[in-house]
Design a protein around this motif. Structure first.
Motif, PDB file in Angstrom:
ATOM      1  N   PHE A 389      18.789  -6.305 -27.395  1.00  0.00           N
ATOM      2  CA  PHE A 389      19.440  -7.441 -28.048  1.00  0.00           C
ATOM      3  C   PHE A 389      20.154  -8.253 -26.971  1.00  0.00           C
ATOM      4  CE2 PHE A 389      19.090  -4.108 -31.197  1.00  0.00           C
ATOM      5  CZ  PHE A 389      18.539  -4.788 -32.281  1.00  0.00           C
ATOM      6  N   LEU A 390      19.948  -9.565 -27.028  1.00  0.00           N
ATOM      7  CA  LEU A 390      20.487 -10.444 -25.992  1.00  0.00           C
ATOM      8  C   LEU A 390      21.298 -11.561 -26.641  1.00  0.00           C
ATOM      9  CD1 LEU A 390      17.162 -10.787 -23.982  1.00  0.00           C
ATOM     10  CD2 LEU A 390      19.119  -9.405 -23.305  1.00  0.00           C
ATOM     11  N   GLY A 391      22.510 -11.787 -26.131  1.00  0.00           N
ATOM     12  CA  GLY A 391      23.304 -12.929 -26.562  1.00  0.00           C
ATOM     13  C   GLY A 391      23.101 -14.087 -25.625  1.00  0.00           C
ATOM     14  N   THR A 392      23.283 -15.302 -26.127  1.00  0.00           N
ATOM     15  CA  THR A 392      23.088 -16.491 -25.305  1.00  0.00           C
ATOM     16  C   THR A 392      24.349 -17.340 -25.305  1.00  0.00           C
ATOM     17  OG1 THR A 392      22.278 -17.939 -27.067  1.00  0.00           O
ATOM     18  CG2 THR A 392      20.665 -16.500 -25.991  1.00  0.00           C
ATOM     19  N   GLY A 393      24.393 -18.289 -24.398  1.00  0.00           N
ATOM     20  CA  GLY A 393      25.553 -19.163 -24.277  1.00  0.00           C
ATOM     21  C   GLY A 393      25.649 -20.192 -25.371  1.00  0.00           C
ATOM     22  N   ASP A 394      24.601 -20.381 -26.166  1.00  0.00           N
ATOM     23  CA  ASP A 394      24.676 -21.332 -27.276  1.00  0.00           C
ATOM     24  C   ASP A 394      24.686 -20.628 -28.627  1.00  0.00           C
ATOM     25  OD1 ASP A 394      22.085 -20.443 -27.305  1.00  0.00           O
ATOM     26  OD2 ASP A 394      21.152 -22.399 -26.981  1.00  0.00           O
ATOM     27  N   GLY A 395      25.130 -19.356 -28.646  1.00  0.00           N
ATOM     28  CA  GLY A 395      25.376 -18.682 -29.916  1.00  0.00           C
ATOM     29  C   GLY A 395      24.173 -18.043 -30.569  1.00  0.00           C
ATOM     30  N   GLN A 396      23.124 -17.744 -29.828  1.00  0.00           N
ATOM     31  CA  GLN A 396      21.952 -17.093 -30.408  1.00  0.00           C
ATOM     32  C   GLN A 396      21.968 -15.589 -30.115  1.00  0.00           C
ATOM     33  OE1 GLN A 396      18.128 -19.749 -30.447  1.00  0.00           O
ATOM     34  NE2 GLN A 396      19.013 -19.924 -28.422  1.00  0.00           N
ATOM     35  N   LEU A 397      21.417 -14.822 -31.030  1.00  0.00           N
ATOM     36  CA  LEU A 397      21.173 -13.405 -30.802  1.00  0.00           C
ATOM     37  C   LEU A 397      19.656 -13.214 -30.770  1.00  0.00           C
ATOM     38  CD1 LEU A 397      22.283 -10.530 -30.474  1.00  0.00           C
ATOM     39  CD2 LEU A 397      22.146 -10.279 -32.961  1.00  0.00           C
ATOM     40  N   LEU A 398      19.152 -12.804 -29.600  1.00  0.00           N
ATOM     41  CA  LEU A 398      17.718 -12.625 -29.408  1.00  0.00           C
ATOM     42  C   LEU A 398      17.374 -11.145 -29.458  1.00  0.00           C
ATOM     43  CD1 LEU A 398      17.206 -15.025 -26.345  1.00  0.00           C
ATOM     44  CD2 LEU A 398      17.239 -15.606 -28.769  1.00  0.00           C
ATOM     45  N   LYS A 399      16.126 -10.886 -29.806  1.00  0.00           N
ATOM     46  CA  LYS A 399      15.642  -9.509 -29.882  1.00  0.00           C
ATOM     47  C   LYS A 399      14.336  -9.395 -29.101  1.00  0.00           C
ATOM     48  CE  LYS A 399      14.539  -5.894 -33.271  1.00  0.00           C
ATOM     49  NZ  LYS A 399      14.457  -5.593 -34.722  1.00  0.00           N
ATOM     50  N   VAL A 400      14.321  -8.449 -28.168  1.00  0.00           N
ATOM     51  CA  VAL A 400      13.142  -8.219 -27.333  1.00  0.00           C
ATOM     52  C   VAL A 400      12.645  -6.802 -27.598  1.00  0.00           C
ATOM     53  CG1 VAL A 400      12.268  -8.027 -24.983  1.00  0.00           C
ATOM     54  CG2 VAL A 400      13.914  -9.816 -25.554  1.00  0.00           C
ATOM     55  N   ILE A 401      11.351  -6.643 -27.839  1.00  0.00           N
ATOM     56  CA  ILE A 401      10.748  -5.333 -28.066  1.00  0.00           C
ATOM     57  C   ILE A 401       9.793  -5.068 -26.898  1.00  0.00           C
ATOM     58  CG2 ILE A 401       9.351  -3.933 -29.628  1.00  0.00           C
ATOM     59  CD1 ILE A 401      10.271  -5.863 -31.881  1.00  0.00           C
ATOM     60  N   LEU A 402      10.080  -4.019 -26.179  1.00  0.00           N
ATOM     61  CA  LEU A 402       9.259  -3.697 -25.008  1.00  0.00           C
ATOM     62  C   LEU A 402       8.010  -2.948 -25.426  1.00  0.00           C
ATOM     63  CD1 LEU A 402      11.993  -2.580 -22.448  1.00  0.00           C
ATOM     64  CD2 LEU A 402      11.148  -4.872 -22.953  1.00  0.00           C
ATOM     65  N   GLY A 403       6.907  -3.268 -24.730  1.00  0.00           N
ATOM     66  CA  GLY A 403       5.647  -2.607 -25.018  1.00  0.00           C
ATOM     67  C   GLY A 403       5.555  -1.234 -24.360  1.00  0.00           C
ATOM     68  N   GLU A 404       4.337  -0.688 -24.346  1.00  0.00           N
ATOM     69  CA  GLU A 404       4.141   0.672 -23.834  1.00  0.00           C
ATOM     70  C   GLU A 404       4.536   0.779 -22.366  1.00  0.00           C
ATOM     71  OE1 GLU A 404       0.167   1.778 -24.577  1.00  0.00           O
ATOM     72  OE2 GLU A 404       0.359   1.779 -26.771  1.00  0.00           O
ATOM     73  N   ASN A 405       4.264  -0.211 -21.567  1.00  0.00           N
ATOM     74  CA  ASN A 405       4.606  -0.190 -20.145  1.00  0.00           C
ATOM     75  C   ASN A 405       5.911  -0.934 -19.871  1.00  0.00           C
ATOM     76  OD1 ASN A 405       2.217   1.228 -19.505  1.00  0.00           O
ATOM     77  ND2 ASN A 405       1.061  -0.708 -19.556  1.00  0.00           N
ATOM     78  N   LEU A 406       6.791  -0.927 -20.868  1.00  0.00           N
ATOM     79  CA  LEU A 406       8.073  -1.639 -20.784  1.00  0.00           C
ATOM     80  C   LEU A 406       7.864  -3.123 -20.517  1.00  0.00           C
ATOM     81  CD1 LEU A 406      10.342   0.882 -18.828  1.00  0.00           C
ATOM     82  CD2 LEU A 406      10.082   0.588 -21.296  1.00  0.00           C
TER      83      LEU A 406
END
Length: 1538
Positions: A389-406
Motif C-alpha cells: 500500500f502506497l500513499g501519495t502527496g495528493d491524497g491517494q492510497l495506491l495498491k500494488v500486487i507483486l507477481g511470482e517474481n516480485l
C-alpha cells in the motif's frame, strides 16, 4: 449470463456495454467514494499513530495523545502531555509542506508487551517536551500515571528525527532508539540543549523498566563528527535477531541530503553491538539519484524490506518530476550479507576498512516502481501474494500486487482524500481485520477498506483482477471480502484468486448425439444440490427440467418443432441463489467463425464450415461439442514498456533525423490538465508540416503502468500541432513526441490533477448592472476551460476570467433586464463537464443621494459621496470617481474607504497635489461615479436657502456692533482663543494616543498565566453543601454545630425519632410539602430553607430522597402543563425546585471536584492576575482590566511598573533555611501601600510555596535609601489633602520609589490593628468631581488631569477577555464534556427522566425538553457555582470578581439558550463581549445534550448503587437532628392554619 437471488424471476438480457470513456470515468470515480469511511479529526496535525492488538488506536497530535476504538468513532481516553485541556503545539512551527518522517512533537508511540504471559500491555511514548522525555503507561487507559519516565531519550527538536523499537532480551524489555539529538544552532535556538555527552549520540539501548531509562550499562553508538551533516532516522525494526535502522545523512541548515540512504545494524541484545552498515541505492531512472528516504516497511513473510525514496524537490516542489520518487524492495538476506562492520557514519571508525564508503545494495529490479509523488509504504502478504500500500502527496492510497517474481503491477487507486492532503509517512493495518488499513493525512485519520472488491461485477472479472483480498461469493453473487461472504467457511461457497477464473460457474449447451442436446454447468460449483430448467423465452414453455437430487444437467430431444425456438432461458437453482443465461439462436447462420458460433450456443459443423441452429441435426462426428477445439487466441499485443520506467530517448530540443527531415519540439501547453483529459493540448516546435501523418505523443507515468499513445489531432502549422489527451488518474507523466516512427523527443512533463473544487465566492452579492470584481477561492482552477454564469432566463453566460491555481476572478455580467433580485449559479466548465461552484445574488443598483467636498489643506480635497445602505462589498478595484468643477474641468479622486452609518453609507476619496483647494470645492458641479458597468452623476448635497442668510444678517450686525463695543478686550479674546485651540489640539492628541495604545495592547499584550498554582484550596464537603444549601443565610453553620438547648434529651430524641419515621413515609412527606406550599405565609424563603433542611435530614438516604424528587417533579409538571411548560423549573418558587438544586449539588460534588474544580480555580486565579496587572482603585474596587463595564476604571492616570528588591525579616514563624528572603517584586507606581503589601505577600508565596507567616495587618514596609529608612503607610503626614478636605491615599509614586529600590518587610512592634476602613473622606485613583479638571496642588502632583472618555477604554474589556479566553473555554468544555464517554450519573438519570416525562405527556416540541434540561442543570446548579467560587474554594470573592463572573455566567447561559441573539451597536457590552463565541458554544451544547441522550440508559441498580455510595460518603457530616428540629418547627408553625 445472469445471477439473481432465489425466487427472483430471470432478468432480461444485459444491455450493451457503455462507451469506453464513460466506463473508464466511472472506474476512476469509484475510489473517490470515501465519504462513508470513518474519519477521526484531531485538533492539530497528527505526528504519530500506532495500533495495539486489543486496546485500540493511538493518535498523537500537537501535545495530545488520544486513544480511539478501532472504528475511530469513539475516543476512549486522552492524555494532555504539555498543558491540561490544551492540545495546541507549544512552539509555533512553520514546517515544510511535506514534513520529514518524525518531524513533530510526538517522537515515539510503541505498544509492546502485548500477549506476554502474565503481563499487561504497555505503551511507550516519546515527546520533545522535558528535553525529549519518554513515558511508559498501561495500554488500557492513558489517564493513569506513568510507570517509568526519563529525559533525553528522544530528540527534543520538533524537526529532529527519532526511531525506536522495543524488544525482550532475557527477562527485561529494552528500547533500541536512534535519534537526532543535536541540530544546528539556528534550528535549536530556544528549544532544547542536550547534555554534552549526548550531543553526538546516534543509537542507544535503554532499559524500559528502570525509572529513568538508564543507559549506563547498555551503552550507545556515537555519530561520526565532521561528517556530512546529521543523521535522519526513519524507522527501526527487528529481523533475524538484529535491530535495523534505515536513515539518511541530512543537513538541517541547507535542507540537502548529503549522502546515500543507509541502514545500520546492531545486535538484538542488552547492549549495543554494532554489526555493520550498508548503503541503499534506489536512484535508477533519476539523473541525480534519490537520496531521501520517506517511508519504510518490513515485509517479514518474504524477508523483504520496502522503502519509498525521493530526490530533492526544492522548497516549492519546483524540481518534482515523474521520476522524483520510487518504491524499491531489498532482500534482507542481501542487506545482512553486505553490511560490513565498518562504521563510516559512526564512532569509533574502524581502521581496517579499505573502502571509503559502505557498499551499495541494489534493489530487486522487477519490483521497482517509479512515481512522481509517493510518501509512504506498508507491505504485507495475503494468500502468498505480496501486497504493498502506497500513499501519495495528493491524497491517494495506491495498491500494488507483486507477481511470482516480485514483479510490480500497475497500482490501483483504492481511496482518494478529496482535500488532497499528503498521506502521512506511516500506514498502519487493522490488527485483526485484514480488510482495513488506517490512512493518516494532516489532522485526519481514516479507516479505509484495503480493496474495492464490489467494483468487479462478474466472477471472471473478480478473479482475473488477482486481488488476494477479493473473491467471488456464490451465495451473495458478488465480489467481496471473505469475511463479508455468508458461509465463507464452505469452500464451495467462496472462490479466491487461487482458483482462477476458469472455476467460475458457466452454463454450456452442446449436442451430445444426433438427437440429443445437453445443458451443463461447469466450474467449481457442485451440481448435487441444484436443479435446472430450460424454457422458451418467447412463449414461456418449459423445454426441459432436471430430475430432483440428480446431477444438474438437462437433456432435450431434437425435434422439428424446436427449430422455431430462437431464444431460450437456462436457469440453475441452488439453495439461496440462481444462475441463469439466455441463448439467442437468431443469428446462428450469419456467424462465420467457430469461436463466435460456439460462444452463442449455436452449433458448428466442420465439414460444411458453417454455424447452425443447435436443434438442427448434424453428424455427431462432425459436431464440435464445445468451444475448446476451435478456440483461437485473439489477444492484443501489449504496449511496449520502458525497462525500469526511466525517461524516454532524447530530451528537450532533441532532433529526430528521419530521411533528411529534422523535427524539434520545444514546449507543451498547458502543463496541467484535469483527470478528464483535454481536447486541445498544443505542442510547439519546428518543421511539423514536413512529417507524414504518423505523429504520436507518448505519455509515461508510473513506471509499471502502460504508456498512453495518442495520435496527433491536427497539425496547425509548421510550429504548432494539437493533441486530444485521454482521461487518466492523478499523476505526473513524462511526455515525448515521435515523428514517423523515429526517436521520441521529450517535451517535458504533464500533470493530471483533480477536478477544481470551490470553497468561497466573494463578494456573494452584486448589482444588476454588473461589472464588479468577483473572486472564487478554491483549488485546481488552472485546468478550467470556461467560467459560466447560469441564469434561469438567459441561460449560460460565458464570462472572461483570470485564473491561477487557487482563485479565479471575473467581472459580474450585467443582468439589467432581469428582475431586481435574482440568484445565478456560477459553474466551471472542464471539457464537457459542468461543476457547480456556488451562487451569486444580484440586487438593485446602489442609490447615491449626494456628495460633499471638504478642503483638508490648500493642496488636498476630501470628497464624501453618500449612498443608501445596502449589502454590497465595494472595493477599490470596482469604483472610479471623477470631480467636475469650474468650466468642465475634472479631477480624478483616489478612493480611500467606505464607512457605513445607521442611515447612510459614506464613500471617501481624496484629491491630492492640487492648488486652491477651497476654490475648487466651492466651484464643484458634480461627481461622476463609475461602479463596474454602472455610471451615473451625483449632485451636490442641498445647501441652505438664501433666506437663512437674510435672517442671520441682522444677528451678524449685532454681533459686529457688540464686538466693536468690547474692542478693548479683543486682544485678550484672541489670546484665549489661541489657548483653547491649543487645548483642543492637546485633547485630540491625547485621544489618539489612548486609542492607539489600547489597540497596540490588545494585539501585543501577553498574560503569563501560571501553569501551576499549587494545591487547589477546595472546601470540605460539609462547608460546600452548607454554602450551596443556604447561600443567603450565613451558611447556617452555627446551628449544625451548637447543641440544642432547653430540651430534655430523651424527650427530644423520641420526638425526632418519630418525625424521622414519618418523613421516611413517602405519602406523608409529599402531603406535608404540598400542604405547606398552600399556606399563604409560607414564603419563597421558607420553601428554600425547608428544602435544604429536608436535604440534610435525608443526606444518608439519597435513594429515598431521589424518589421524593421524582414525585414532586411530576406534580410540578402537572401544574406547569396547564399554563406554560417552558417555564417549569425556571425560578425557585417551590420546595421541589430548591430540592432539585440541592440534589444536583450533592450528586455532582464529586464531578465538580475531580473534573471542573481545577479549571474553575484556574479561571478565578487568572482573572485576579489580569485585574491586578493594571491599576485598581482601592476605594471603589474598580479596575482598568475587567469584563464588566460597570467596574471599569476609566478615570485611570498614567502608570508604570516599578521593580522592587524586597527583603523579608527573619521571623520564628518562618525560620526554615530553604526560604528565599530576597525577592524581586513588580508593583505599579499607582498602587497604594496596602496593595503593594498584597503583591509582595503573593510573590513570597509563589517563590517559596508557603506563606510568610504573618498577616497583612501584622507587617510594615520600610524604604531603605543608603543608611536611611522610611516607613511606608497609606496615610501619614505627607499625604495630599485636596481642597474639599478629602485625603488622597499614598502610593508608590507618592514616595518617589524608583526601579531597584530596596523594601524591607518587618513585623510591627506596637499592637497591630485591623486595616483602616476607608470612608468618603478618602480617595485613591478616582478623584472627587471638584478635582477632576483642576490643578492638583502639591510638590509631587504638578500638572493637570487628562481628559478621559469611558468609551476610550472599552478595549480593556476585550483585552481581559482575550487573556482568560483559553482558560474559560477549558472550563466550559469541562462542564459540557463526557469524560470517558460517560455522563455523570445524576445528569444522565435526570435527563432521561425528563425525556420520559415529555414522552408520557406527548410533548413533541423538542424545545420544551431542552429548556427543562437547561433549567434543571445549568441554570439551577452550574450558574450558581460559576458566580460563587467561594462555595467551592476557600477564597474570598471581591465585588469586582463578582461582577466579572456575572458576565461569564451570562455567556454560559446564553450558550444554552434556544433564542438567537439580535444584538445591535447599542447593545450592552456585557452581551457584545461574547457575542461571536455564543454560536460555537451553542453547537457544543446541542452536541452535549445529544451525546447524553444517545448514551445507553442507566439501569435502576446502577443508579441505586451510585446513590448508596454517595450516602455512605456523607455519613456523620451533619447533625441531622438539627435539621429535623427545623422541619418540626415549620410543621408546628403551620399546623393550626391547616
Amino acid at each position: 449470463m445472469e445471477v439473481s437471488r432465489r425466487k427472483a424471476p430471470p432478468r432480461p438480457p444485459r444491455p450493451a456495454a457503455p462507451l469506453p470513456l464513460l466506463a473508464y470515468l466511472l472506474a476512476l470515480a469509484a475510489p473517490g467514494r470515501g465519504a462513508d469511511e470513518p474519519v477521526w479529526r484531531a485538533e492539530q496535525t497528527i505526528g504519530a499513530i500506532a495500533v495495539s492488538r486489543a486496546d485500540g488506536v493511538f493518535v498523537a497530535s500537537g501535545s495530545c495523545l488520544d486513544q480511539l476504538d478501532y472504528s475511530l468513532e469513539h475516543r476512549l481516553s486522552r492524555l494532555y502531555r504539555d498543558q491540561a485541556g490544551n492540545c495546541t503545539e507549544p512552539v509555533s512551527l512553520a514546517p515544510p509542506a511535506r514534513p520529514r518522517p518524525g518531524s513533530s512533537f510526538s517522537k515515539l508511540l510503541l505498544p509492546y508487551r502485548e500477549g506476554a504471559t502474565g503481563l499487561g500491555g504497555l505503551l511507550l511514548t516519546g515527546w520533545t517536551f522535558d528535553r525529549g522525555a519518554c513515558e511508559v503507561r498501561p495500554l488500557g487507559n492513558l489517564s493513569l500515571s506513568s510507570l517509568h519516565n526519563g529525559t533525553e531519550v528522544v530528540s527534543c527538536h520538533p524537526q529532529g528525527s527519532t526511531a525506536g523499537v522495543v524488544y525482550r532480551a532475557g527477562q527485561l524489555w529494552y528500547l533500541a532508539v536512534a535519534a537526532t539529538y543535536a541540530l544546528p544552532e539556528t534550528e535549536t535556538a530556544n528549544r532544547c540543549n542536550p547534555a554534552a555527552s549526548d550531543r553526538d549520540t546516534a543509537i542507544s539501548i535503554k532499559n524500559t523498566e528502570g525509572r529513568s531509562f538508564d543507559t549506563k550499562e547498555e551503552g550507545s553508538l556515537k555519530r561520526r563528527d565532521g561528517g556530512a551533516g546529521s543523521l535522519h532516522f526513519v524507522d527501526a525494526f527487528l529481523w533475524n535477531a538484529s535491530v535495523y535502522f534505515p536513515y539518511y545523512p541530512y543537513n538541517y541548515t541547507s535542507g540537502d541530503a548529503t549522502g546515500w540512504p543507509s541502514m545500520a545494524r546492531i545486535a538484538q541484545s542488552d547492549e549495543v553491538k554494532f554489526q555493520g552498515q550498508v548503503a541503499l541505492d534506489c536512484g535508477h531512472g533519476h539523473p541525480y539519484g534519490r537520496r531521501l528516504l520517506l517511508s519504510s516497511s518490513l515485509v517479514e513473510a518474504l524477508d523483504v524490506w520496502a522503502g519509498v525514496f525521493s530526490a530533492a524537490t526544492g522548497e516549492g516542489q519546483e524540481k518534482r518530476s515523474p521520476a522524483t520518487t520510487a518504491l524499491c524492495l531489498f532482500r534482507m538476506s542481501e542487506i545482512q550479507a553486505r553490511a560490513k562492520n565498518c562504521q563510516w557514519d559512526f564512532l569509533p571508525q574502524q581502521t581496517n576498512c579499505k573502502e571509503d564508503q559502505p557498499e551499495k545494495v541494489q534493489p530487486i529490479a522487477s519490483s521497482t516502481m517509479i512515481h512522481s509523488d509517493l510518501t509512504s509504504v506498508y507491505g504485507t502478504v495475503v494468500m502468498n501474494r505480496a501486497v504493498l500500500f502506497l500513499g501519495t502527496g495528493d491524497g491517494q492510497l495506491l495498491k500494488v500486487i507483486l507477481g511470482e517474481n516480485l514483479t510490480s503491477n500497475c497500482p490501483e487507486v483504492i481511496y482518494e482524500i478529496k482535500e488532497e492532503t499528503p498521506v502521512f509517512y506511516k500506514l498502519v493495518p487493522h490488527p485483526e481485520k485484514n480488510s482495513y488499513i488506517y490512512l493518516t493525512a494532516g489532522k485526519e485519520v481514516r479507516r479505509v477498506r484495503v480493496a474495492n472488491c464490489n467494483k468487479h461485477k462478474s466472477c471472471s472479472e473478480c478473479l482475473t483482477a488477482a486481488d488476494p483480498h477479493c473473491g467471488w461469493c456464490h451465495s451473495l453473487q458478488r465480489c467481496t471480502f471473505k469475511d463479508d461472504c455468508v458461509h465463507s467457511e464452505n469452500s464451495e461457497n467462496w472462490l479466491d484468486i487461487s482458483s482462477g477464473a476458469k472455476m467460475c460457474p458457466q452454463i454450456h449447451i452442446s449436442q451430445r448425439s444426433k438427437d440429443k442436446i445437453t445443458v451443463t454447468l461447469v466450474g467449481s460449483i457442485s451440481p448435487r444440490h441444484s436443479g435446472c430448467v430450460v424454457k422458451n423465452a418467447d412463449t414461456g414453455r418449459e423445454l426441459c427440467r432436471s430430475a430432483p437430487n440428480e446431477s444438474c444437467t438437462c437433456s432435450m430431444l431434437t425435434a422439428a418443432s424446436y427449430k422455431d425456438v430462437l431464444v431460450i432461458d437456462v436457469t440453475f437453482s441452488f439453495r439461496s441463489w440462481h444462475l441463469s443465461k439466455r441463448f439467442n439462436f437468431t443469428n446462428c447462420s450469419s456467424l462465420r467463425e467457430c469461436p463466435a458460433c460456439i460462444g452463442t450456443g449455436c452449433a458448428w459443423c466442420k465439414s460444411e464450415r458453417k454455424c447452425i441452429h443447435p436443434f438442427t441435426a448434424c453428424s455427431p462426428s462432425d459436431y464440435d461439442r464445445n468451444q475448446e477445439p476451435c478456440q483461437v487466441a485473439v489477444e492484443k499485443p501489449a504496449p511496449s514498456k520502458t525497462a525500469g520506467g526511466g525517461g524516454f530517448e532524447g530530451n528537450k530540443m532533441n532532433r529526430t533525423n528521419q530521411g533528411r527531415q529534422v523535427f524539434s519540439v520545444k514546449s507543451i501547453e498547458p502543463q496541467k490538465i484535469s483527470t478528464l483529459g483535454k481536447s486541445n493540448v498544443i505542442v510547439t516546435g519546428a518543421n511539423f508540416t514536413r512529417a507524414s501523418d504518423n505523429i504520436v505523443m507518448i505519455l509515461k507515468g508510473t513506471s509499471t503502468c502502460d504508456k498512453d499513445v495518442v495520435r496527433v489531432s491536427h497539425v496547425l502549422n509548421d510550429t504548432h500541432m494539437k493533441f486530444s489527451l485521454p482521461s487518466s488518474r492523478k499523476e505526473m507523466k513524462d511526455v515525448c513526441i515521435q515523428f514517423d516512427g523515429g526517436n521520441c523527443s521529450s517535451v517535458g512533463s504533464l500533470s493530471y490533477i483533480a477536478l477544481p473544487r470551490c470553497s468561497l465566492i466573494y463578494p456573494a452579492t452584486t448589482w444588476t448592472s454588473g461589472g464588479q470584481n468577483i473572486t472564487i477561492m478554491g483549488r485546481n482552477f488552472d485546468v478550467i476551460d470556461n467560467l459560466i454564469i447560469s441564469h434561469e432566463l438567459k441561460g449560460n453566460i460565458n464570462v472572461s476570467e483570470q485564473c491561477v491555481a487557487t482563485y479565479c476572478s471575473f467581472l459580474a455580467p450585467s443582468l439589467k433586464s432581469s428582475k431586481v433580485r435574482t440568484n445565478v449559479t456560477v459553474k466551471l466548465k472542464v471539457q464537457e463537464t459542468y461543476l457547480d461552484c456556488g451562487s451569486l445574488q444580484y440586487l438593485e443598483d446602489p442609490r447615491f443621494t449626494g456628495y460633499r467636498v471638504d478642503p483638508e489643506v490648500d493642496t488636498e480635497l476630501e470628497v464624501k459621496i453618500l449612498k443608501e445602505n445596502d449589502n454590497f462589498n465595494i472595493s477599490k478595484k470596482d469604483i472610479e470617481i471623477t470631480l467636475f468643477h469650474g468650466e468642465n474641468k475634472q479631477l480624478n479622486c483616489s478612493f480611500e474607504n467606505i464607512t457605513r452609518n445607521q442611515d447612510l453609507t459614506t464613500i471617501l476619496c481624496k484629491i491630492k497635489g492640487i492648488r486652491a483647494a477651497s476654490s475648487i470645492a466651492s466651484s464643484s458641479k458634480k461627481v461622476h461615479v463609475k461602479l463596474g458597468n454602472l455610471e451615473l452623476d451625483v449632485e451636490k448635497e442641498s445647501v441652505a436657502s438664501p433666506l437663512y442668510f437674510l435672517i442671520g444678517l441682522p444677528i451678524l450686525l449685532v454681533i459686529v456692533i457688540f464686538a466693536v463695543a468690547v474692542g478693548v478686550t479683543r486682544h485678550k479674546s484672541k489670546e484665549l482663543s489661541r489657548k483653547q485651540s491649543q487645548q483642543l489640539e492637546l485633547l485630540e492628541s491625547e485621544l489618539r494616543k489612548e486609542i492607539r495604545d489600547g489597540f497596540a495592547e490588545l494585539q501585543m499584550d501577553k498574560l503569563d498565566v501560571v501553569d501551576s498554582f499549587g494545591t487547589v484550596p477546595f472546601l470540605d464537603y460539609k462547608h460546600f453543601a452548607l454554602r450551596t444549601f443556604f447561600p443567603e443565610s450565613g451558611g447556617f453553620t452555627h446551628i449544625f454545630t451548637e447543641d440544642m438547648h432547653n430540651r430534655d434529651a430523651n424527650d427530644k430524641n423520641e420526638r425526632l425519632t418519630a418525625l424521622d419515621a414519618l418523613i421516611c413515609n413517602k405519602s406523608f412527606l409529599v402531603t406535608v410539602i404540598h400542604t405547606l406550599e398552600k399556606q399563604k405565609n409560607f414564603s419563597v424563603k421558607d420553601r428554600c430553607l425547608f428544602a435544604s433542611f429536608l436535604t440534610i435530614a435525608l443526606q444518608t438516604k439519597l435513594v429515598y430522597l431521589t424518589s421524593i424528587l421524582e414525585v414532586l417533579t411530576r406534580d410540578l409538571m402537572e401544574q406547569s402543563s396547564n399554563m406554560q411548560p417552558k417555564l417549569m423549573l425556571r425560578r425557585t418558587e417551590s420546595v421541589v425546585e430548591k430540592l432539585l438544586t440541592n440534589w444536583m449539588s450533592v450528586c455532582l460534588s464529586g464531578f465538580l471536584r475531580e473534573t471542573v474544580g481545577e479549571p474553575f480555580y484556574l479561571l478565578v486565579t487568572t482573572l485576579n492576575q489580569k485585574i491586578n496587572k493594571g491599576p485598581v482603585d482601592v476605594i471603589t474596587c474598580k479596575a482598568l482590566y475587567t469584563l464588566n463595564e460597570d467596574w471599569l476604571l476609566w478615570q485611570v492616570p498614567e502608570f508604570s511598573t516599578v521593580a522592587l528588591n524586597v527583603v523579608f525579616e527573619k521571623i520564628p514563624e518562618n525560620d526554615s533555611a530553604d526560604v528565599c528572603r530576597n525577592i524581586s517584586v513588580n508593583v505599579l507606581d499607582c498602587d497604594t501601600i496596602g496593595q503593594a503589601k498584597e503583591k509582595i505577600f503573593q510573590a513570597f508565596l509563589s517563590k517559596n510555596g508557603s506563606p510568610y507567616g504573618l498577616q497583612l495587618n501584622e507587617i510594615c514596609l520600610e524604604l531603605q535609601v543608603g543608611t536611611r529608612q522610611k516607613e511606608l503607610l497609606d496615610i501619614d503626614g505627607s499625604s495630599v489633602i485636596l481642597e474639599d478636605g478629602i485625603t488622597k491615599l499614598n502610593t508608590i509614586g507618592h514616595y518617589e520609589i524608583s526601579n531597584g529600590s530596596t523594601i524591607k518587610v518587618f513585623k510591627k512592634i506596637a499592637n497591630f490593628t485591623s486595616d483602616v476602613e476607608y470612608s468618603d473622606d478618602h480617595c485613591h485613583l478616582i478623584l472627587p468631581d471638584s478635582e477632576a479638571f483642576q490643578d492638583v496642588q502639591g510638590k509631587r502632583h504638578r500638572g493637570k488631569h487628562k481628559f478621559k472618555v469611558k468609551e476610550m477604554y472599552l478595549t480593556k474589556l476585550l483585552s481581559t477577555k482575550v487573556a482568560i479566553h483559553s482558560v474559560l473555554e477549558k472550563l466550559f468544555r469541562s462542564i459540557w464534556s463526557l469524560p470517558n464517554s460517560r455522563a455523570p450519573f445524576a445528569i444522565k438519570y435526570f435527563f432521561d427522566f425528563l425525556d420520559a416525562q415529555a414522552e408520557n405527556k406527548k410533548i413533541t416540541d423538542p424545545d420544551v425538553v431542552h429548556i427543562w434540561k437547561t433549567n434543571s442543570l445549568p441554570l439551577r446548579f452550574w450558574v450558581n457555582i460559576l458566580k460563587n467560587p467561594q462555595f467551592v474554594f476557600d477564597i474570598k470573592k471581591t465585588p469586582h470578581i463578582d461582577g466579572c463572573l456575572s458576565v461569564i455566567a451570562q455567556a454560559f447561559m446564553d450558550a444554552f439558550s434556544l433564542t438567537e441573539q439580535q444584538l445591535g451597536k447599542e447593545a450592552p457590552t456585557n452581551k457584545l463581549l461574547y457575542a461571536k463565541d455564543i454560536p460555537t458554544y451553542k453547537e457544543e451544547v446541542k452536541s452535549y445534550y445529544k451525546a447524553i441522550r444517545d448514551l445507553p440508559p442507566l439501569s435502576p441498580s446502577e443508579m441505586e448503587e451510585f446513590l448508596t455510595q454517595e450516602s455512605k460518603k456523607h455519613e456523620n457530616e451533619f447533625n441531622e437532628e438539627v435539621a429535623l428540629t427545623e422541619i418540626y418547627k415549620y410543621i408546628v408553625k403551620y399546623f393550626d392554619e391547616t
